[in-house]
Design a protein around this motif. Structure first.
Motif, PDB file in Angstrom:
ATOM      1  N   GLY A  10       5.569  -3.419   1.212  1.00  0.00           N
ATOM      2  CA  GLY A  10       4.944  -4.579   0.569  1.00  0.00           C
ATOM      3  C   GLY A  10       3.785  -5.159   1.354  1.00  0.00           C
ATOM      4  O   GLY A  10       2.873  -5.749   0.782  1.00  0.00           O
ATOM      5  N   GLY A  11       3.792  -4.971   2.679  1.00  0.00           N
ATOM      6  CA  GLY A  11       2.660  -5.406   3.480  1.00  0.00           C
ATOM      7  C   GLY A  11       2.508  -6.910   3.625  1.00  0.00           C
ATOM      8  O   GLY A  11       1.390  -7.411   3.755  1.00  0.00           O
ATOM      9  N   SER A  12       3.613  -7.646   3.651  1.00  0.00           N
ATOM     10  CA  SER A  12       3.473  -9.113   3.782  1.00  0.00           C
ATOM     11  C   SER A  12       2.831  -9.472   5.116  1.00  0.00           C
ATOM     12  O   SER A  12       2.040 -10.409   5.193  1.00  0.00           O
ATOM     13  CB  SER A  12       4.838  -9.791   3.627  1.00  0.00           C
ATOM     14  N   ASN A  13       3.133  -8.723   6.190  1.00  0.00           N
ATOM     15  CA  ASN A  13       2.480  -9.008   7.477  1.00  0.00           C
ATOM     16  C   ASN A  13       0.998  -8.662   7.407  1.00  0.00           C
ATOM     17  O   ASN A  13       0.152  -9.386   7.948  1.00  0.00           O
ATOM     18  CB  ASN A  13       3.162  -8.204   8.592  1.00  0.00           C
ATOM     19  N   MET A  14       0.676  -7.562   6.741  1.00  0.00           N
ATOM     20  CA  MET A  14      -0.720  -7.137   6.592  1.00  0.00           C
ATOM     21  C   MET A  14      -1.529  -8.221   5.874  1.00  0.00           C
ATOM     22  O   MET A  14      -2.633  -8.567   6.282  1.00  0.00           O
ATOM     23  CB  MET A  14      -0.764  -5.834   5.807  1.00  0.00           C
ATOM     24  N   VAL A  15      -0.953  -8.801   4.822  1.00  0.00           N
ATOM     25  CA  VAL A  15      -1.652  -9.859   4.071  1.00  0.00           C
ATOM     26  C   VAL A  15      -1.971 -11.026   4.986  1.00  0.00           C
ATOM     27  O   VAL A  15      -3.103 -11.515   5.026  1.00  0.00           O
ATOM     28  CB  VAL A  15      -0.803 -10.321   2.873  1.00  0.00           C
ATOM     29  N   ALA A  86       2.101  -2.643  10.696  1.00  0.00           N
ATOM     30  CA  ALA A  86       2.729  -3.812  10.068  1.00  0.00           C
ATOM     31  C   ALA A  86       3.700  -3.341   9.000  1.00  0.00           C
ATOM     32  O   ALA A  86       3.312  -3.031   7.880  1.00  0.00           O
ATOM     33  CB  ALA A  86       1.652  -4.713   9.464  1.00  0.00           C
ATOM     34  N   GLY A  87       4.961  -3.221   9.380  1.00  0.00           N
ATOM     35  CA  GLY A  87       5.932  -2.659   8.461  1.00  0.00           C
ATOM     36  C   GLY A  87       5.681  -1.179   8.247  1.00  0.00           C
ATOM     37  O   GLY A  87       5.970  -0.621   7.206  1.00  0.00           O
ATOM     38  N   PHE A  88       5.119  -0.526   9.245  1.00  0.00           N
ATOM     39  CA  PHE A  88       4.864   0.918   9.175  1.00  0.00           C
ATOM     40  C   PHE A  88       6.104   1.636   9.671  1.00  0.00           C
ATOM     41  O   PHE A  88       6.542   1.381  10.797  1.00  0.00           O
ATOM     42  CB  PHE A  88       3.645   1.291  10.017  1.00  0.00           C
TER      43      PHE A  88
END
Ligand code: GRF
Length: 197
Positions: A10-15, A86-88
Protein backbone atom coordinates in the motif's frame (compact mmCIF):
# COMPACT_ATOMS: atom_id res chain seq x y z
CA UNK A 1 19.10 15.24 -2.93
CA UNK A 2 17.23 12.82 -5.22
CA UNK A 3 15.24 10.14 -3.37
CA UNK A 4 14.02 6.79 -4.74
CA UNK A 5 11.53 4.71 -2.74
CA UNK A 6 10.89 0.95 -3.00
CA UNK A 7 7.57 -0.52 -1.89
CA UNK A 8 5.74 -3.84 -2.00
CA UNK A 9 2.20 -2.92 -0.97
CA UNK A 10 0.00 0.00 0.00
CA UNK A 11 2.94 2.34 0.47
CA UNK A 12 1.57 4.38 3.38
CA UNK A 13 5.15 5.19 4.47
CA UNK A 14 6.07 6.11 0.89
CA UNK A 15 3.14 8.56 0.74
CA UNK A 16 4.27 10.30 3.93
CA UNK A 17 7.84 10.49 2.67
CA UNK A 18 6.76 12.06 -0.63
CA UNK A 19 4.41 14.49 1.15
CA UNK A 20 7.24 15.55 3.49
CA UNK A 21 9.68 16.52 0.71
CA UNK A 22 8.41 20.05 0.05
CA UNK A 23 9.53 23.64 0.62
CA UNK A 24 13.06 23.94 2.04
CA UNK A 25 13.42 20.16 2.47
CA UNK A 26 16.87 19.17 1.09
CA UNK A 27 15.41 16.20 -0.85
CA UNK A 28 12.86 15.52 -3.61
CA UNK A 29 11.28 12.20 -4.66
CA UNK A 30 12.33 11.12 -8.17
CA UNK A 31 11.03 7.54 -8.57
CA UNK A 32 9.01 4.84 -6.84
CA UNK A 33 9.57 1.15 -7.60
CA UNK A 34 7.86 -2.05 -6.55
CA UNK A 35 8.43 -5.80 -6.82
CA UNK A 36 4.68 -6.23 -7.25
CA UNK A 37 2.82 -4.76 -10.26
CA UNK A 38 -0.36 -4.88 -8.13
CA UNK A 39 1.08 -2.76 -5.33
CA UNK A 40 -1.51 -0.17 -4.36
CA UNK A 41 1.23 2.36 -3.69
CA UNK A 42 2.14 2.65 -7.39
CA UNK A 43 -1.01 4.61 -8.23
CA UNK A 44 -0.64 6.70 -5.06
CA UNK A 45 2.87 7.72 -6.17
CA UNK A 46 1.66 8.70 -9.63
CA UNK A 47 -1.22 10.67 -8.12
CA UNK A 48 1.41 12.58 -6.13
CA UNK A 49 3.31 13.30 -9.35
CA UNK A 50 6.11 10.78 -8.84
CA UNK A 51 6.89 8.29 -11.66
CA UNK A 52 6.40 4.69 -10.55
CA UNK A 53 7.41 1.32 -11.99
CA UNK A 54 7.18 -2.34 -11.06
CA UNK A 55 9.39 -5.36 -11.71
CA UNK A 56 7.52 -8.55 -10.83
CA UNK A 57 9.90 -10.69 -8.77
CA UNK A 58 7.77 -13.72 -9.60
CA UNK A 59 8.95 -13.45 -13.22
CA UNK A 60 12.50 -14.27 -12.07
CA UNK A 61 11.67 -17.51 -10.24
CA UNK A 62 14.07 -17.12 -7.33
CA UNK A 63 16.91 -15.76 -9.48
CA UNK A 64 17.48 -12.87 -7.08
CA UNK A 65 20.36 -11.38 -9.04
CA UNK A 66 18.37 -11.29 -12.29
CA UNK A 67 15.43 -9.68 -10.50
CA UNK A 68 17.70 -7.05 -8.95
CA UNK A 69 19.34 -6.32 -12.31
CA UNK A 70 15.88 -5.59 -13.75
CA UNK A 71 14.96 -3.48 -10.72
CA UNK A 72 18.21 -1.52 -10.89
CA UNK A 73 17.76 -0.36 -14.48
CA UNK A 74 14.87 2.12 -14.00
CA UNK A 75 16.09 2.86 -10.49
CA UNK A 76 19.57 3.97 -11.58
CA UNK A 77 18.10 5.82 -14.57
CA UNK A 78 16.51 8.19 -12.04
CA UNK A 79 20.00 8.85 -10.59
CA UNK A 80 18.97 8.66 -6.91
CA UNK A 81 21.25 9.91 -4.14
CA UNK A 82 19.24 8.13 -1.43
CA UNK A 83 17.19 4.92 -1.59
CA UNK A 84 14.38 4.43 0.94
CA UNK A 85 12.84 0.98 1.48
CA UNK A 86 9.28 1.49 2.72
CA UNK A 87 7.31 -1.68 3.27
CA UNK A 88 9.60 -3.39 0.77
CA UNK A 89 9.37 -7.11 1.45
CA UNK A 90 12.18 -8.64 -0.63
CA UNK A 91 15.57 -9.51 0.83
CA UNK A 92 18.28 -7.74 -1.18
CA UNK A 93 21.62 -9.35 -2.01
CA UNK A 94 24.89 -7.93 -0.63
CA UNK A 95 25.71 -6.92 -4.22
CA UNK A 96 22.63 -4.72 -4.46
CA UNK A 97 23.17 -3.29 -0.97
CA UNK A 98 26.79 -2.47 -1.85
CA UNK A 99 25.62 -0.19 -4.69
CA UNK A 100 23.81 2.00 -2.18
CA UNK A 101 26.27 1.65 0.70
CA UNK A 102 25.68 4.32 3.32
CA UNK A 103 22.67 5.79 1.49
CA UNK A 104 19.95 3.11 1.69
CA UNK A 105 17.40 3.41 4.53
CA UNK A 106 14.76 0.97 5.75
CA UNK A 107 11.95 1.15 8.25
CA UNK A 108 11.37 -1.94 10.37
CA UNK A 109 8.38 -2.35 12.73
CA UNK A 110 10.29 -3.20 15.91
CA UNK A 111 12.74 -1.62 18.35
CA UNK A 112 15.85 -3.12 16.72
CA UNK A 113 17.96 -5.00 17.62
CA UNK A 114 14.87 -6.75 19.03
CA UNK A 115 12.84 -8.79 16.54
CA UNK A 116 14.62 -8.57 13.19
CA UNK A 117 12.66 -10.41 10.48
CA UNK A 118 8.91 -10.99 10.34
CA UNK A 119 5.90 -11.07 12.72
CA UNK A 120 7.51 -8.47 14.98
CA UNK A 121 4.35 -7.40 16.81
CA UNK A 122 3.24 -10.95 17.55
CA UNK A 123 6.71 -11.67 18.96
CA UNK A 124 6.63 -8.55 21.16
CA UNK A 125 3.21 -9.56 22.52
CA UNK A 126 4.35 -13.13 23.18
CA UNK A 127 7.39 -11.80 25.03
CA UNK A 128 5.11 -9.63 27.19
CA UNK A 129 6.96 -6.45 26.21
CA UNK A 130 5.65 -3.22 27.75
CA UNK A 131 6.56 -1.24 24.67
CA UNK A 132 7.04 -1.71 20.94
CA UNK A 133 7.83 0.59 18.06
CA UNK A 134 9.71 1.10 14.81
CA UNK A 135 13.26 1.69 13.69
CA UNK A 136 14.76 3.43 10.67
CA UNK A 137 18.24 2.10 9.95
CA UNK A 138 20.91 2.14 7.28
CA UNK A 139 20.70 -1.05 5.23
CA UNK A 140 23.72 -3.36 5.44
CA UNK A 141 24.10 -6.86 3.98
CA UNK A 142 22.85 -8.39 7.26
CA UNK A 143 19.02 -8.26 7.40
CA UNK A 144 17.56 -5.57 9.71
CA UNK A 145 20.93 -4.95 11.36
CA UNK A 146 22.45 -1.64 10.17
CA UNK A 147 23.19 1.52 12.22
CA UNK A 148 20.03 3.00 13.75
CA UNK A 149 19.04 6.42 12.36
CA UNK A 150 15.87 6.76 14.43
CA UNK A 151 13.37 5.00 16.64
CA UNK A 152 9.89 5.61 17.98
CA UNK A 153 8.39 3.83 21.00
CA UNK A 154 4.73 3.10 21.68
CA UNK A 155 3.16 1.45 24.77
CA UNK A 156 1.77 -2.06 24.45
CA UNK A 157 -1.81 -2.19 25.79
CA UNK A 158 -3.06 -5.20 27.80
CA UNK A 159 -5.72 -6.08 25.21
CA UNK A 160 -3.49 -5.52 22.18
CA UNK A 161 -3.52 -7.94 19.30
CA UNK A 162 -0.82 -7.97 16.62
CA UNK A 163 -3.24 -5.95 14.46
CA UNK A 164 -4.01 -3.25 17.03
CA UNK A 165 -0.34 -2.92 17.93
CA UNK A 166 0.68 -2.78 14.25
CA UNK A 167 -1.84 0.00 13.64
CA UNK A 168 -0.53 2.03 16.60
CA UNK A 169 3.09 1.57 15.45
CA UNK A 170 2.28 2.42 11.81
CA UNK A 171 0.90 5.82 12.83
CA UNK A 172 4.24 6.56 14.49
CA UNK A 173 6.24 5.18 11.55
CA UNK A 174 4.58 7.89 9.49
CA UNK A 175 6.07 10.47 11.85
CA UNK A 176 9.48 8.86 12.25
CA UNK A 177 10.50 8.10 8.67
CA UNK A 178 10.01 11.66 7.31
CA UNK A 179 11.88 13.08 10.31
CA UNK A 180 14.80 10.70 9.75
CA UNK A 181 14.90 11.33 5.99
CA UNK A 182 15.00 15.09 6.46
CA UNK A 183 17.92 14.85 8.89
CA UNK A 184 19.74 12.26 6.76
CA UNK A 185 19.32 14.30 3.56
CA UNK A 186 20.65 17.37 5.39
CA UNK A 187 23.75 15.41 6.44
CA UNK A 188 22.82 15.65 10.11
CA UNK A 189 24.17 12.50 11.85
CA UNK A 190 22.07 12.81 15.04
CA UNK A 191 19.61 9.91 15.44
CA UNK A 192 15.90 10.80 15.69
CA UNK A 193 14.49 9.40 18.94
CA UNK A 194 10.74 9.99 19.19
CA UNK A 195 8.22 9.02 21.82
CA UNK A 196 4.52 8.82 21.01
CA UNK A 197 2.82 12.20 21.36
C1 GRF B 1 4.15 -1.88 7.73
O1 GRF B 1 3.88 -2.95 8.61
C2 GRF B 1 5.44 -1.25 8.12
O2 GRF B 1 5.69 -1.47 9.48
C3 GRF B 1 6.46 -1.99 7.32
O3 GRF B 1 5.82 -2.40 6.12
C4 GRF B 1 4.39 -2.47 6.36
C5 GRF B 1 3.62 -1.78 5.28
O4 GRF B 1 4.09 -0.47 5.18
N1 GRF B 1 7.57 -1.11 7.04
P1 GRF B 1 3.51 0.52 4.01
O5 GRF B 1 2.10 0.89 4.40
O6 GRF B 1 3.52 -0.27 2.70
O7 GRF B 1 4.44 1.69 4.02
Amino acid sequence: KRVAILISGGGSNMVRLIESMTGDHPARPVIVGSNDPQAGGLEKARALGVPAFAVDHRAYKGDRVAFEAALLEPLLAAEPDILCLAGFMRVLTPGFVARFKGRMLNIHPSLLPKYPGLHTHQRALEAGDAEAGATVHLVTPELDAGPVLGQVRVPVMPDDTAETLAARVLVEEHRLYPAVLRRFAAGDPRPVMLDRR
